[in-house]
Design a protein around this motif. Structure first.
Motif, PDB file in Angstrom:
ATOM      1  N   THR A  35      26.337 -21.369  66.898  1.00  0.00           N
ATOM      2  CA  THR A  35      27.601 -21.260  67.632  1.00  0.00           C
ATOM      3  C   THR A  35      27.334 -20.975  69.107  1.00  0.00           C
ATOM      4  OG1 THR A  35      28.635 -20.348  65.648  1.00  0.00           O
ATOM      5  CG2 THR A  35      29.801 -20.025  67.732  1.00  0.00           C
ATOM      6  N   GLY A  45      21.849 -17.057  70.590  1.00  0.00           N
ATOM      7  CA  GLY A  45      20.731 -17.843  70.066  1.00  0.00           C
ATOM      8  C   GLY A  45      21.063 -18.636  68.814  1.00  0.00           C
ATOM      9  N   LEU A  48      22.306  -6.202  69.468  1.00  0.00           N
ATOM     10  CA  LEU A  48      23.716  -5.977  69.799  1.00  0.00           C
ATOM     11  C   LEU A  48      24.177  -4.568  69.413  1.00  0.00           C
ATOM     12  CD1 LEU A  48      25.272  -9.413  68.833  1.00  0.00           C
ATOM     13  CD2 LEU A  48      25.757  -8.189  70.960  1.00  0.00           C
ATOM     14  N   ARG A  49      23.401  -3.886  68.576  1.00  0.00           N
ATOM     15  CA  ARG A  49      23.782  -2.521  68.194  1.00  0.00           C
ATOM     16  C   ARG A  49      23.284  -1.495  69.201  1.00  0.00           C
ATOM     17  NH1 ARG A  49      21.356  -3.477  62.333  1.00  0.00           N
ATOM     18  NH2 ARG A  49      19.835  -4.345  63.754  1.00  0.00           N
ATOM     19  N   ILE A  86      30.238 -13.339  70.149  1.00  0.00           N
ATOM     20  CA  ILE A  86      29.923 -13.951  68.846  1.00  0.00           C
ATOM     21  C   ILE A  86      29.082 -12.942  68.070  1.00  0.00           C
ATOM     22  CG2 ILE A  86      28.787 -15.877  67.666  1.00  0.00           C
ATOM     23  CD1 ILE A  86      28.922 -17.410  70.390  1.00  0.00           C
ATOM     24  N   PRO A 136      26.682 -11.861  65.010  1.00  0.00           N
ATOM     25  CA  PRO A 136      25.828 -12.556  64.032  1.00  0.00           C
ATOM     26  C   PRO A 136      26.567 -12.736  62.705  1.00  0.00           C
ATOM     27  CG  PRO A 136      24.618 -10.804  65.143  1.00  0.00           C
ATOM     28  CD  PRO A 136      26.034 -10.676  65.595  1.00  0.00           C
ATOM     29  N   HIS A 166      27.479 -10.099  59.422  1.00  0.00           N
ATOM     30  CA  HIS A 166      26.764  -8.863  59.766  1.00  0.00           C
ATOM     31  C   HIS A 166      27.556  -7.658  59.250  1.00  0.00           C
ATOM     32  CE1 HIS A 166      24.362  -5.927  61.812  1.00  0.00           C
ATOM     33  NE2 HIS A 166      23.563  -6.876  62.270  1.00  0.00           N
TER      34      HIS A 166
HETATM   35  N1  LIG Z   1      29.447 -20.946  60.124  1.00  0.00           N
HETATM   36  C1  LIG Z   1      30.751 -21.140  60.069  1.00  0.00           C
HETATM   37  O1  LIG Z   1      31.244 -22.050  59.395  1.00  0.00           O
HETATM   38  C2  LIG Z   1      31.661 -20.230  60.872  1.00  0.00           C
HETATM   39  C3  LIG Z   1      33.036 -20.512  60.921  1.00  0.00           C
HETATM   40  C4  LIG Z   1      33.865 -19.657  61.660  1.00  0.00           C
HETATM   41  C5  LIG Z   1      33.320 -18.559  62.309  1.00  0.00           C
HETATM   42  N2  LIG Z   1      31.978 -18.329  62.227  1.00  0.00           N
HETATM   43  C6  LIG Z   1      31.429 -17.133  62.912  1.00  0.00           C
HETATM   44  O2  LIG Z   1      30.575 -17.548  63.955  1.00  0.00           O
HETATM   45  C7  LIG Z   1      29.654 -16.474  64.239  1.00  0.00           C
HETATM   46  C8  LIG Z   1      28.272 -17.026  64.472  1.00  0.00           C
HETATM   47  O3  LIG Z   1      27.845 -17.700  63.322  1.00  0.00           O
HETATM   48  P1  LIG Z   1      26.532 -18.594  63.387  1.00  0.00           P
HETATM   49  O4  LIG Z   1      26.446 -19.245  62.049  1.00  0.00           O
HETATM   50  O5  LIG Z   1      26.501 -19.400  64.632  1.00  0.00           O
HETATM   51  O6  LIG Z   1      25.414 -17.486  63.480  1.00  0.00           O
HETATM   52  P2  LIG Z   1      23.883 -17.706  63.425  1.00  0.00           P
HETATM   53  O7  LIG Z   1      23.511 -19.172  63.651  1.00  0.00           O
HETATM   54  O8  LIG Z   1      23.413 -17.028  62.185  1.00  0.00           O
HETATM   55  O9  LIG Z   1      23.399 -16.915  64.700  1.00  0.00           O
HETATM   56  C9  LIG Z   1      23.399 -15.559  64.765  1.00  0.00           C
HETATM   57  C10 LIG Z   1      22.507 -15.147  65.936  1.00  0.00           C
HETATM   58  O10 LIG Z   1      22.638 -13.733  66.088  1.00  0.00           O
HETATM   59  C11 LIG Z   1      21.343 -13.165  66.200  1.00  0.00           C
HETATM   60  N3  LIG Z   1      21.344 -11.791  65.713  1.00  0.00           N
HETATM   61  C12 LIG Z   1      21.237 -11.346  64.433  1.00  0.00           C
HETATM   62  N4  LIG Z   1      21.273 -10.005  64.408  1.00  0.00           N
HETATM   63  C13 LIG Z   1      21.379  -9.599  65.706  1.00  0.00           C
HETATM   64  C14 LIG Z   1      21.461  -8.336  66.331  1.00  0.00           C
HETATM   65  N5  LIG Z   1      21.445  -7.192  65.629  1.00  0.00           N
HETATM   66  N6  LIG Z   1      21.555  -8.286  67.671  1.00  0.00           N
HETATM   67  C15 LIG Z   1      21.571  -9.432  68.427  1.00  0.00           C
HETATM   68  N7  LIG Z   1      21.537 -10.653  67.888  1.00  0.00           N
HETATM   69  C16 LIG Z   1      21.438 -10.738  66.532  1.00  0.00           C
HETATM   70  C17 LIG Z   1      20.456 -14.067  65.365  1.00  0.00           C
HETATM   71  O11 LIG Z   1      19.123 -13.952  65.817  1.00  0.00           O
HETATM   72  P3  LIG Z   1      17.903 -13.803  64.755  1.00  0.00           P
HETATM   73  O12 LIG Z   1      17.859 -15.104  64.045  1.00  0.00           O
HETATM   74  O13 LIG Z   1      16.731 -13.533  65.619  1.00  0.00           O
HETATM   75  O14 LIG Z   1      18.256 -12.635  63.871  1.00  0.00           O
HETATM   76  C18 LIG Z   1      21.047 -15.453  65.658  1.00  0.00           C
HETATM   77  O15 LIG Z   1      20.473 -16.023  66.825  1.00  0.00           O
HETATM   78  C19 LIG Z   1      29.747 -15.501  63.060  1.00  0.00           C
HETATM   79  O16 LIG Z   1      30.454 -14.363  63.475  1.00  0.00           O
HETATM   80  C20 LIG Z   1      30.533 -16.283  62.018  1.00  0.00           C
HETATM   81  O17 LIG Z   1      31.292 -15.455  61.170  1.00  0.00           O
HETATM   82  C21 LIG Z   1      31.136 -19.146  61.550  1.00  0.00           C
END
Ligand SMILES: NC(=O)c1ccc[n+]([C@@H]2O[C@H](COP(=O)([O-])OP(=O)(O)OC[C@H]3O[C@@H](n4cnc5c(N)ncnc54)[C@H](OP(=O)(O)O)[C@@H]3O)[C@@H](O)[C@H]2O)c1
Length: 286
Positions: free
Chosen positions: A11, A8, A52-53, A71, A73, A76
């Motif tokens: 990414t 969601g 996811l937990r 992926i 969150p 986390h």
């Molecule tokens: N941003 C960057 O520049 C970057 C660069 C390299 C790698 N990454 C990696 O890419 C990954 C994703 O990043 P993102 O920024 O796309 O994340 P994000 O937009 O914050 O999305 C995280 C998603 O995970 C969901 N989530 C949260 N807690 C959860 C749980 N316990 N169980 C199931 N789903 C859960 C959230 O839903 P809710 O909103 O409902 O909680 C949200 O839809 C991360 O691991 C990050 O380290 C990011």
């Protein structure tokens, strides 16, 4: 069928769009049912909602899939636990292929969220699965939450010096590379660093955005205390604030560097420049 976890978020939706463009069927695992519509719009054929937990939800999510694209969150605290549970669920269901969305330079211990990803990489290498690890640099899309403030006030705020060089990558390129390793044979056992063409300082970012918007844009260096105060007011968890402050301190001291060569190989073309990304944003794309 591919399972995309954390689907969601930004990414996850980008990976789903790229998978759909390669005609790969994808099941999206989202946190809450209300994210279902967005992931279906991004191309998911099937949606499962849950935490996811929760091993029970993970067991249902991996049922009848050929590959997992995991992926976690963002920042986390339970990333290692979640990674282990995802690997165990895949193994128990007989899924052979596992692609992990890691980060560029996970070996940097001073950044706790990078270090946790290294621990997940380590357990994947010992899992017996057909593993591919993708290590993206920081996304160009991280500038977007400030876009309207930049356009309105001409200020780009950063919690590190305006001269800090940071390697960035267009999330659309990362997602295209993700779909490529899922669609093609020959990527099991690989770890790929995914970086854009150059490291950019906040000063250079302000210059490029200012040029595109046809206005003066200045960099505003906000102190770490001020940044933390704003983050807390926006509802960010304390552990996430501490983790991101550790990252900003690292950036300020060392910058963040990568090479575009591996991503060029995977895409069959050079990755997008920041100028091209900005032009796409102005044309209505993200
Ligand atoms: N941003 C960057 O520049 C970057 C660069 C390299 C790698 N990454 C990696 O890419 C990954 C994703 O990043 P993102 O920024 O796309 O994340 P994000 O937009 O914050 O999305 C995280 C998603 O995970 C969901 N989530 C949260 N807690 C959860 C749980 N316990 N169980 C199931 N789903 C859960 C959230 O839903 P809710 O909103 O409902 O909680 C949200 O839809 C991360 O691991 C990050 O380290 C990011």
């Amino acid at each position: 069928m591919i399972l995309v976890t954390g689907a969601g978020g930004k990414t996850g939706r980008a990976v789903l769009r790229a998978a759909a463009a390669r005609r790969l069927d994808a099941r999206a695992m989202v946190h809450r049912p209300e994210h279902g519509e967005a992931v279906r719009a991004a191309g998911a054929a099937d949606v499962i909602a849950g935490d996811l937990r929760d091993p029970g939800v993970l067991a249902l999510a991996v049922k009848d899939v050929d590959a997992v694209y995991h992926i976690c969150p963002n920042v986390h605290p339970d990333e290692v636990k979640i990674g282990r549970a995802a690997v165990e669920a895949a193994r128990a269901a007989g899924v052979r292929r596992f692609v992990f969305h890691s980060v560029l330079h996970p070996q940097i211990e001073a950044m706790p969220h990078h270090w946790r990803k290294l621990r997940v990489e380590e357990l994947l290498l010992a899992s017996g699965l057909e593993v591919t690890i993708l290590q993206p640099a920081s996304y160009m899309q991280n500038v977007l939450p400030q876009w309207s403030a930049i356009a309105a006030r001409g200020l780009y705020s950063v919690p590190y010096p305006s001269t800090t060089p940071l390697c960035m990558v267009d999330l659309a390129d990362v997602a295209e590379a993700a779909a490529t390793v899922l669609a093609e044979d020959g990527h099991a056992g690989a770890t790929y660093e995914l970086a854009g063409p150059e490291a950019l300082t906040p000063e250079r970012i302000a210059e490029i955005v200012g040029h595109a918007l046809n206005r003066e844009v200045e960099v505003e260096e906000v102190g770490l205390d001020g940044w933390a105060e704003r983050a807390r007011a926006s509802g960010m968890r304390d552990d996430a604030i501490d983790t991101l402050i550790a990252m900003f301190r690292y950036y300020a001291r060392y910058g963040f560097h990568g090479s575009p060569r591996v991503l060029t190989m995977l895409l069959g073309r050079p990755p997008a420049s920041f100028e091209a990304f900005v032009a796409r944003v102005l044309a209505g794309g993200g």
